[in-house]
Design a protein around this motif. Structure first.
Motif, mmCIF file in Angstrom:
data_model
loop_
_atom_site.group_PDB
_atom_site.id
_atom_site.type_symbol
_atom_site.label_atom_id
_atom_site.label_comp_id
_atom_site.label_asym_id
_atom_site.label_seq_id
_atom_site.Cartn_x
_atom_site.Cartn_y
_atom_site.Cartn_z
ATOM 1 N N ARG A 63 -24.515 5.314 -12.537
ATOM 2 C CA ARG A 63 -24.172 4.217 -11.625
ATOM 3 C C ARG A 63 -24.922 4.303 -10.300
ATOM 4 N N VAL A 64 -25.871 5.212 -10.220
ATOM 5 C CA VAL A 64 -26.655 5.354 -8.980
ATOM 6 C C VAL A 64 -27.983 4.628 -9.167
ATOM 7 N N LYS A 65 -28.360 3.847 -8.168
ATOM 8 C CA LYS A 65 -29.596 3.061 -8.284
ATOM 9 C C LYS A 65 -30.770 3.713 -7.560
ATOM 10 N N GLU A 66 -30.447 4.556 -6.570
ATOM 11 C CA GLU A 66 -31.462 5.152 -5.716
ATOM 12 C C GLU A 66 -32.370 6.107 -6.506
ATOM 13 N N THR A 67 -33.649 6.154 -6.105
ATOM 14 C CA THR A 67 -34.517 7.193 -6.672
ATOM 15 C C THR A 67 -34.854 8.202 -5.576
ATOM 16 N N GLN A 94 -34.425 9.055 -14.625
ATOM 17 C CA GLN A 94 -34.525 7.718 -14.031
ATOM 18 C C GLN A 94 -34.350 7.724 -12.520
ATOM 19 N N ARG A 95 -33.926 8.817 -11.985
ATOM 20 C CA ARG A 95 -33.740 8.933 -10.537
ATOM 21 C C ARG A 95 -34.941 9.617 -9.866
ATOM 22 N N HIS A 137 -36.546 2.942 -21.993
ATOM 23 C CA HIS A 137 -37.208 1.773 -21.411
ATOM 24 C C HIS A 137 -37.944 0.955 -22.466
ATOM 25 N N THR A 164 -21.943 1.338 -19.402
ATOM 26 C CA THR A 164 -22.534 0.365 -18.467
ATOM 27 C C THR A 164 -23.105 -0.846 -19.217
#
Ligand SMILES: C[S@@+](CC[C@H](N)C(=O)[O-])C[C@H]1O[C@@H](n2cnc3c(N)ncnc32)[C@H](O)[C@@H]1O
Length: 272
Positions: free
Chosen positions: A127-131, A156-157, A252, A265
Protein backbone atom coordinates in the motif's frame (compact mmCIF):
# COMPACT_ATOMS: atom_id res chain seq x y z
CA UNK A 1 5.77 17.17 59.53
CA UNK A 2 8.93 15.29 58.89
CA UNK A 3 9.31 14.24 55.30
CA UNK A 4 10.43 10.63 54.90
CA UNK A 5 14.01 10.56 53.77
CA UNK A 6 14.42 9.36 50.21
CA UNK A 7 17.14 6.80 49.89
CA UNK A 8 19.72 7.92 47.39
CA UNK A 9 19.44 4.39 45.98
CA UNK A 10 15.64 4.45 45.51
CA UNK A 11 15.73 5.91 42.01
CA UNK A 12 19.27 5.85 40.77
CA UNK A 13 19.69 8.04 37.70
CA UNK A 14 19.37 6.14 34.46
CA UNK A 15 22.72 5.57 32.87
CA UNK A 16 23.30 4.48 29.30
CA UNK A 17 24.13 1.03 30.67
CA UNK A 18 20.91 0.71 32.68
CA UNK A 19 18.86 1.88 29.69
CA UNK A 20 20.59 -0.63 27.43
CA UNK A 21 19.81 -3.38 29.95
CA UNK A 22 16.17 -2.28 30.22
CA UNK A 23 15.79 -2.33 26.41
CA UNK A 24 17.47 -5.75 25.99
CA UNK A 25 17.76 -8.26 24.49
CA UNK A 26 19.80 -6.75 21.63
CA UNK A 27 20.54 -8.30 18.22
CA UNK A 28 22.55 -5.33 16.92
CA UNK A 29 25.75 -4.46 18.71
CA UNK A 30 25.64 -0.68 18.39
CA UNK A 31 28.76 1.29 19.27
CA UNK A 32 27.22 4.31 20.96
CA UNK A 33 28.88 7.75 20.95
CA UNK A 34 30.28 7.37 24.49
CA UNK A 35 31.90 4.05 23.56
CA UNK A 36 29.32 1.80 25.22
CA UNK A 37 28.17 -1.19 23.16
CA UNK A 38 24.68 -2.68 23.21
CA UNK A 39 25.65 -6.35 22.65
CA UNK A 40 29.39 -6.70 23.17
CA UNK A 41 29.09 -10.46 23.74
CA UNK A 42 27.14 -11.14 20.55
CA UNK A 43 27.55 -14.82 19.50
CA UNK A 44 28.20 -13.72 15.89
CA UNK A 45 30.97 -11.31 16.91
CA UNK A 46 30.77 -7.56 16.33
CA UNK A 47 27.46 -7.81 14.51
CA UNK A 48 26.56 -6.28 12.13
CA UNK A 49 29.68 -4.06 11.97
CA UNK A 50 31.65 -6.87 10.34
CA UNK A 51 28.98 -7.17 7.64
CA UNK A 52 28.93 -3.42 7.09
CA UNK A 53 32.69 -3.53 6.36
CA UNK A 54 31.92 -5.60 3.24
CA UNK A 55 29.13 -3.30 2.15
CA UNK A 56 30.26 0.17 3.14
CA UNK A 57 32.56 0.82 0.14
CA UNK A 58 29.79 -0.07 -2.35
CA UNK A 59 27.46 2.67 -1.11
CA UNK A 60 28.22 6.33 -1.89
CA UNK A 61 29.96 8.15 0.96
CA UNK A 62 27.75 11.17 0.43
CA UNK A 63 24.06 10.28 0.47
CA UNK A 64 22.79 13.84 0.68
CA UNK A 65 19.45 13.97 -1.13
CA UNK A 66 19.03 10.17 -1.08
CA UNK A 67 16.00 8.47 0.38
CA UNK A 68 16.54 5.10 2.04
CA UNK A 69 14.12 2.37 3.11
CA UNK A 70 15.53 -0.02 5.72
CA UNK A 71 13.26 -3.08 5.93
CA UNK A 72 13.53 -5.04 9.17
CA UNK A 73 15.69 -2.30 10.64
CA UNK A 74 16.02 -4.02 14.03
CA UNK A 75 17.94 -1.69 16.39
CA UNK A 76 18.84 0.51 13.43
CA UNK A 77 22.53 -0.17 12.78
CA UNK A 78 22.30 0.31 9.00
CA UNK A 79 19.82 3.19 9.26
CA UNK A 80 22.30 5.05 11.45
CA UNK A 81 25.25 4.43 9.12
CA UNK A 82 23.26 5.70 6.14
CA UNK A 83 21.79 8.67 7.99
CA UNK A 84 25.32 9.64 9.05
CA UNK A 85 26.12 9.86 5.32
CA UNK A 86 23.30 12.34 4.85
CA UNK A 87 20.41 10.11 3.75
CA UNK A 88 16.81 10.57 4.80
CA UNK A 89 15.83 7.14 6.14
CA UNK A 90 12.52 5.38 6.63
CA UNK A 91 13.08 2.37 8.88
CA UNK A 92 10.41 -0.29 9.29
CA UNK A 93 10.16 -3.38 11.46
CA UNK A 94 7.30 -5.61 12.57
CA UNK A 95 8.64 -5.96 16.12
CA UNK A 96 7.96 -3.11 18.57
CA UNK A 97 10.72 -4.36 20.87
CA UNK A 98 13.38 -3.66 18.23
CA UNK A 99 11.77 -0.39 17.16
CA UNK A 100 11.97 0.82 20.77
CA UNK A 101 15.70 0.08 20.76
CA UNK A 102 16.16 1.87 17.43
CA UNK A 103 14.25 4.98 18.54
CA UNK A 104 16.26 5.18 21.74
CA UNK A 105 19.56 4.69 19.90
CA UNK A 106 18.65 7.36 17.33
CA UNK A 107 18.54 9.85 20.24
CA UNK A 108 21.98 8.73 21.42
CA UNK A 109 23.40 9.41 17.93
CA UNK A 110 21.40 12.64 17.60
CA UNK A 111 19.95 11.29 14.34
CA UNK A 112 16.25 11.47 15.23
CA UNK A 113 15.63 14.21 12.70
CA UNK A 114 16.86 12.07 9.80
CA UNK A 115 15.07 8.78 10.46
CA UNK A 116 11.38 7.94 10.50
CA UNK A 117 10.53 4.69 12.26
CA UNK A 118 7.36 2.75 11.44
CA UNK A 119 5.94 -0.47 12.82
CA UNK A 120 5.13 -2.27 9.58
CA UNK A 121 5.18 -5.70 7.99
CA UNK A 122 7.13 -5.93 4.75
CA UNK A 123 3.81 -6.93 3.10
CA UNK A 124 2.36 -3.54 4.09
CA UNK A 125 4.56 -2.11 1.32
CA UNK A 126 1.75 -3.22 -1.02
CA UNK A 127 0.00 0.00 0.00
CA UNK A 128 3.03 2.28 -0.20
CA UNK A 129 3.45 4.32 -3.37
CA UNK A 130 6.75 6.04 -2.62
CA UNK A 131 10.01 4.81 -4.13
CA UNK A 132 13.43 5.04 -2.47
CA UNK A 133 16.90 5.55 -3.92
CA UNK A 134 18.28 2.80 -1.77
CA UNK A 135 16.39 -0.09 -0.22
CA UNK A 136 17.96 -2.43 2.33
CA UNK A 137 16.25 -5.81 2.48
CA UNK A 138 18.67 -7.57 4.77
CA UNK A 139 18.18 -10.47 7.13
CA UNK A 140 14.42 -10.63 6.63
CA UNK A 141 13.76 -12.86 3.59
CA UNK A 142 14.33 -16.20 5.34
CA UNK A 143 11.99 -15.15 8.16
CA UNK A 144 9.06 -14.85 5.76
CA UNK A 145 6.43 -17.46 4.99
CA UNK A 146 5.67 -15.67 1.73
CA UNK A 147 9.15 -14.73 0.53
CA UNK A 148 8.57 -14.19 -3.21
CA UNK A 149 5.50 -12.10 -2.50
CA UNK A 150 7.60 -9.87 -0.27
CA UNK A 151 10.41 -9.62 -2.81
CA UNK A 152 7.97 -8.62 -5.57
CA UNK A 153 6.61 -5.89 -3.31
CA UNK A 154 10.02 -4.66 -2.16
CA UNK A 155 11.60 -4.26 -5.61
CA UNK A 156 8.76 -2.00 -6.67
CA UNK A 157 9.91 0.50 -4.08
CA UNK A 158 13.49 0.65 -5.44
CA UNK A 159 14.50 3.50 -7.73
CA UNK A 160 18.33 3.08 -7.75
CA UNK A 161 19.84 0.34 -5.63
CA UNK A 162 18.86 -2.50 -3.35
CA UNK A 163 20.98 -4.48 -0.94
CA UNK A 164 19.57 -7.94 -0.42
CA UNK A 165 20.86 -10.30 2.26
CA UNK A 166 19.63 -13.70 3.31
CA UNK A 167 20.70 -16.86 5.01
CA UNK A 168 21.75 -19.23 2.21
CA UNK A 169 22.51 -22.91 1.71
CA UNK A 170 26.18 -23.87 1.41
CA UNK A 171 27.69 -23.81 -2.10
CA UNK A 172 28.24 -21.29 -4.87
CA UNK A 173 27.38 -23.50 -7.87
CA UNK A 174 25.07 -22.04 -10.48
CA UNK A 175 23.23 -23.96 -13.19
CA UNK A 176 22.61 -21.26 -15.75
CA UNK A 177 20.55 -23.08 -18.35
CA UNK A 178 17.38 -24.01 -16.49
CA UNK A 179 15.10 -23.43 -19.44
CA UNK A 180 13.14 -25.95 -21.45
CA UNK A 181 13.20 -29.17 -19.41
CA UNK A 182 10.55 -31.60 -20.47
CA UNK A 183 7.97 -32.96 -18.05
CA UNK A 184 9.71 -36.27 -17.41
CA UNK A 185 13.18 -34.83 -16.95
CA UNK A 186 13.36 -33.45 -13.42
CA UNK A 187 16.60 -35.14 -12.51
CA UNK A 188 18.56 -32.01 -13.40
CA UNK A 189 16.74 -30.10 -10.67
CA UNK A 190 18.70 -32.16 -8.17
CA UNK A 191 22.02 -30.75 -9.42
CA UNK A 192 23.74 -28.64 -6.72
CA UNK A 193 23.53 -25.39 -8.70
CA UNK A 194 19.86 -25.68 -9.58
CA UNK A 195 17.98 -22.78 -7.95
CA UNK A 196 16.24 -24.14 -4.86
CA UNK A 197 15.14 -23.32 -1.33
CA UNK A 198 15.11 -25.53 1.74
CA UNK A 199 11.90 -25.34 3.78
CA UNK A 200 12.15 -25.33 7.56
CA UNK A 201 9.03 -26.79 9.08
CA UNK A 202 9.93 -26.14 12.70
CA UNK A 203 12.92 -24.25 14.08
CA UNK A 204 16.38 -23.52 12.73
CA UNK A 205 19.14 -22.47 15.14
CA UNK A 206 16.50 -22.49 17.86
CA UNK A 207 14.41 -19.91 16.02
CA UNK A 208 10.91 -20.91 14.87
CA UNK A 209 10.64 -17.76 12.71
CA UNK A 210 12.98 -19.13 10.03
CA UNK A 211 11.12 -20.64 7.05
CA UNK A 212 13.10 -20.72 3.79
CA UNK A 213 16.81 -21.01 2.99
CA UNK A 214 17.68 -20.49 -0.71
CA UNK A 215 20.94 -21.46 -2.38
CA UNK A 216 23.10 -18.85 -4.11
CA UNK A 217 21.72 -19.75 -7.56
CA UNK A 218 18.18 -19.34 -6.26
CA UNK A 219 18.88 -15.92 -4.75
CA UNK A 220 20.21 -14.67 -8.08
CA UNK A 221 17.35 -16.27 -10.01
CA UNK A 222 14.68 -14.79 -7.72
CA UNK A 223 16.27 -11.36 -7.89
CA UNK A 224 16.32 -11.53 -11.71
CA UNK A 225 12.73 -12.81 -11.79
CA UNK A 226 11.64 -9.89 -9.65
CA UNK A 227 13.12 -7.41 -12.14
CA UNK A 228 16.52 -6.73 -10.58
CA UNK A 229 20.00 -7.21 -11.97
CA UNK A 230 22.64 -8.41 -9.55
CA UNK A 231 25.50 -5.92 -9.82
CA UNK A 232 27.72 -7.73 -7.35
CA UNK A 233 27.52 -10.66 -4.96
CA UNK A 234 29.30 -9.38 -1.86
CA UNK A 235 30.67 -11.53 0.93
CA UNK A 236 28.40 -12.69 3.73
CA UNK A 237 25.41 -13.54 1.56
CA UNK A 238 24.84 -9.95 0.38
CA UNK A 239 23.78 -8.92 -3.11
CA UNK A 240 23.98 -5.43 -4.56
CA UNK A 241 21.21 -4.98 -7.12
CA UNK A 242 19.62 -2.41 -9.40
CA UNK A 243 16.37 -2.40 -11.36
CA UNK A 244 16.79 -4.06 -14.76
CA UNK A 245 14.72 -2.09 -17.27
CA UNK A 246 15.26 -4.79 -19.93
CA UNK A 247 13.83 -7.58 -17.79
CA UNK A 248 10.97 -6.26 -15.68
CA UNK A 249 9.22 -8.53 -13.23
CA UNK A 250 6.28 -10.56 -14.51
CA UNK A 251 4.27 -8.43 -12.12
CA UNK A 252 4.57 -5.73 -14.76
CA UNK A 253 3.99 -8.02 -17.72
CA UNK A 254 1.57 -10.94 -17.45
CA UNK A 255 1.03 -11.68 -13.78
CA UNK A 256 -0.11 -8.49 -12.06
CA UNK A 257 -3.46 -10.02 -11.03
CA UNK A 258 -1.82 -12.63 -8.82
CA UNK A 259 0.09 -10.00 -6.85
CA UNK A 260 -2.97 -7.78 -6.52
CA UNK A 261 -5.07 -10.67 -5.24
CA UNK A 262 -2.36 -11.90 -2.89
CA UNK A 263 -2.15 -8.46 -1.30
CA UNK A 264 -5.88 -7.76 -1.26
CA UNK A 265 -5.38 -4.78 -3.53
CA UNK A 266 -7.41 -6.08 -6.48
CA UNK A 267 -10.84 -4.78 -7.37
CA UNK A 268 -12.81 -7.72 -5.90
CA UNK A 269 -13.69 -6.50 -2.43
CA UNK A 270 -14.70 -9.87 -0.98
CA UNK A 271 -17.83 -10.19 -3.11
CA UNK A 272 -18.30 -13.43 -5.06
C1 LIG B 1 17.68 -11.10 11.47
S1 LIG B 1 17.02 -9.51 11.84
C2 LIG B 1 17.87 -8.53 10.62
C3 LIG B 1 18.05 -7.10 11.07
C4 LIG B 1 18.82 -6.20 10.09
N1 LIG B 1 18.08 -5.94 8.89
C5 LIG B 1 20.16 -6.80 9.77
O1 LIG B 1 20.39 -7.22 8.64
O2 LIG B 1 21.00 -6.82 10.67
C6 LIG B 1 15.38 -9.57 11.17
C7 LIG B 1 14.55 -8.35 11.45
O3 LIG B 1 13.43 -8.36 10.59
C8 LIG B 1 12.26 -8.11 11.33
N2 LIG B 1 11.17 -8.79 10.64
C9 LIG B 1 10.89 -10.11 10.63
N3 LIG B 1 9.81 -10.35 9.88
C10 LIG B 1 9.40 -9.16 9.40
C11 LIG B 1 8.32 -8.75 8.57
N4 LIG B 1 7.44 -9.63 8.11
N5 LIG B 1 8.19 -7.43 8.26
C12 LIG B 1 9.08 -6.53 8.77
N6 LIG B 1 10.11 -6.86 9.56
C13 LIG B 1 10.27 -8.16 9.87
C14 LIG B 1 12.56 -8.66 12.72
O4 LIG B 1 11.75 -8.08 13.71
C15 LIG B 1 14.02 -8.30 12.87
O5 LIG B 1 14.22 -7.03 13.41
Amino acid sequence: MIEPRTSIHANPPATVETEIAALGRWFHNLHLPGGTQTAPDHPLGDFPAYKWKHLSAHIPQDLTGWSVLDIGCNAGFYSFELAKRGARVTAIDSDPHYLAQAKWAAKQYDLEGRITFRKMQVYDLARVKETFDLVLFMGVFYHLRYPMLALDLVVQRVSRMMVFQTLTLPGKEVVEDTDGLDFNNRQRMLEPGWPKMAFIERAFAGDPTNWWVPNHACVEAMLRASGMQVMKALGHEMYLCAPDPDHPSVVHTWNADELLSATGTNRHRGRL
